[in-house]
Enzyme design. Structure first.
Site, mmCIF file in Angstrom:
data_model
loop_
_atom_site.group_PDB
_atom_site.id
_atom_site.type_symbol
_atom_site.label_atom_id
_atom_site.label_comp_id
_atom_site.label_asym_id
_atom_site.label_seq_id
_atom_site.Cartn_x
_atom_site.Cartn_y
_atom_site.Cartn_z
ATOM 1 N N CYS A 7 -23.261 -22.770 24.938
ATOM 2 C CA CYS A 7 -24.322 -23.642 25.442
ATOM 3 C C CYS A 7 -24.005 -24.123 26.866
ATOM 4 O O CYS A 7 -24.086 -23.345 27.808
ATOM 5 C CB CYS A 7 -24.566 -24.804 24.485
ATOM 6 N N HIS A 49 -25.090 -22.640 18.908
ATOM 7 C CA HIS A 49 -24.113 -23.482 18.238
ATOM 8 C C HIS A 49 -23.938 -22.962 16.811
ATOM 9 O O HIS A 49 -24.893 -22.516 16.183
ATOM 10 C CB HIS A 49 -24.602 -24.935 18.188
#
Length: 487
Positions: A333, A431
């Site tokens: 991310c 994630h």
């Protein structure tokens, strides 16, 4: 006051007293007894978040508690989520959607408005479930936060729910914590406290009995139970980084994760931390990344600011040296964004407007936008000529223009991530990319170790939830909470 079965609130004498875990355990106990139960946390401040099925964002603790109830998480289980982006400010998320950034003083006044959202979500859960297990935040005895409170006793009074208070004896001073917390409450707040729970006790309970008797005599409140210290217990942390490991011996793989000032979703690495063959090390301020086989750049709530912080620690130079000597680097991310050419934040979404130079290892540029992407995904990871199932969730404001091989094909046909031409860098927006056993095995092979034990993260979570539920059933007097339930 409502009955404890319909709604029960767990408050704590301190942060990390065990509120999240106790609520998860109570949820599983009720679910075992056939009660339709849901978790609820009025206000949560955390950078570990989860994505609901309908594309909302809530604290990860409530997602775990939903799993304990055997139900899907909902935005109504955590209607107010605060994600700090500075020492004095945070992004305010209401019922799963980002509202705005606020400074602490402004939010203090805004709580008079936010309570309406909180009560709306609570009412919805009460309409849909037989029981709602509620988690407080921090401590109800924080004098400076009591005005306009919506997280602890302010909510309990508004919703008219009973409260139990939990304290961690492993910290020391447990009787002072419990007695002092109760004393700092108003008379009406004290009246709604129906008992205490002592958490993480080691040793012979007989040695504690005189203290328990004293506490009950002084307060007039019963000690509902004393939970033992569960060795090797591991359930996703709400916000504090959990670094406990159980290594089998000599690690087959050393993985280091730099801890940014606004590190987010560090639970991404629990599957690595729980693996006996992997030495996962969190590297803090003033510490070195040297000696790693793999360096992982984690997510960040303030990507540009943490890029500056990364350089201030000299980690950029250590990453360069690591790559020169053949090491592997992973970006998740915000860490993915940092590995590109630049990160632009023209609207000041995460901080001051401007453009920050990236580390330059991937041919991509990122621009922060007002619309945050919140989605749960499944797909296929392709590395080393092999394919593996992968699943996870995306939480990011940035949109990246990527000119690299993208190794993940999502179920809707879109691509994710990047692999460098040199083959030493892997990055993704997902994630939870290590949580799927197939993806975990393939990523470990890419990292240079093909014989690492495979740990099922989801099975570990289930075992942890059942362990705390078993301890609650054995050591808490549940008759004081729910007379006759399950008999």
């Amino acid at each position: 006051m409502q009955s404890p079965l319909k709604a029960l609130m767990v408050q704590g004498t301190t942060s990390d007293a065990g509120k999240s875990v106790l609520v998860a355990g109570l949820c599983r106990v009720l679910a075992r007894k056939g009660v339709k139960v849901a978790p609820f946390k009025p206000q949560n401040m955390a950078l570990n978040s989860a994505v609901t099925k309908d594309g909302g964002e809530i604290g990860r603790a409530q997602a775990v508690q939903a799993a304990a109830c055997h139900i899907e998480p909902s935005v109504h289980m955590n209607p107010v989520l605060l994600k700090p982006n500075s020492d004095t400010g945070a992004q305010v998320i209401l019922q799963g959607k980002a509202l705005t950034n606020m400074e602490a003083t402004g939010y203090h006044d805004y709580k008079l408005v936010a309570i309406n959202t909180v009560m709306d979500s609570f009412s919805r859960l009460q309409a849909d479930y037989e029981a709602v297990m509620i988690e407080g935040a921090g401590s109800p005895a924080e004098i400076n936060l009591r005005a306009n409170d919506i997280a602890n006793m302010g909510f309990a009074e508004k919703a008219d729910v009973p409260v139990i208070i939990v304290a961690d004896i492993d910290r020391g001073g447990v009787f002072a914590h419990l007695y002092g917390t109760l004393e700092l409450l108003s008379k009406s707040e004290q009246d709604r406290v129906i008992g205490f729970v002592i958490n993480r006790f080691r040793g012979d309970i007989a040695l504690l009995q005189s203290g328990l008797d004293w506490l009950e005599e002084k307060t007039g409140k019963p000690v509902i139970g004393v939970l033992p210290y569960l060795h090797g217990f591991d359930l996703e942390a709400e916000d504090a980084i959990d670094s406990q490991q159980q290594l089998a011996g000599t690690a087959k793989l050393v993985v280091k994760v730099p801890v940014f000032t606004r590190i987010s979703n560090h639970t991404d690495f629990d599957a690595l931390r729980q693996n006996p063959d992997i030495d996962l090390q969190y590297v803090g301020k003033g510490q070195s990344l040297s000696g790693a086989d793999v360096i992982i750049l984690p997510g960040s709530k303030s990507t540009c600011a943490d890029l500056v912080y990364l350089r201030s620690q000299g980690w950029d130079k250590e990453i360069a040296r690591h790559l020169r000597f053949g090491g592997k680097v992973i970006g998740i991310c915000g860490g993915f964004q940092m590995l590109g050419r630049s990160v632009a934040d023209p609207l000041g979404i995460e901080g001051a407007p401007g453009v920050t130079e990236g580390l330059g290892y991937l041919d991509l540029a990122t621009t922060m936008t007002e619309n945050k992407k919140l989605t749960r995904v499944t797909g296929t990871l392709g590395l080393l000529g092999q394919n593996a199932c992968v699943s996870g969730y995306e939480i990011h404001a940035g949109v990246s223009d990527i000119n690299e091989v993208q190794p993940i094909t999502l179920s809707d046909g879109t691509l994710d991530g990047a692999v460098s031409a040199c083959g030493q860098i892997f990055a993704t927006y997902l994630h939870g990319v290590f949580d799927d056993p197939q993806a975990f095995s393939l990523l470990c092979e890419w990292m240079g170790c093909s014989n690492v034990s495979v740990v099922d993260h989801h099975a570990n979570q289930e075992r942890a939830i059942n362990r705390i539920a078993d301890a609650i059933e054995e050591h808490l007097n549940l008759e004081r909470l729910w007379p006759g339930l399950g008999k």
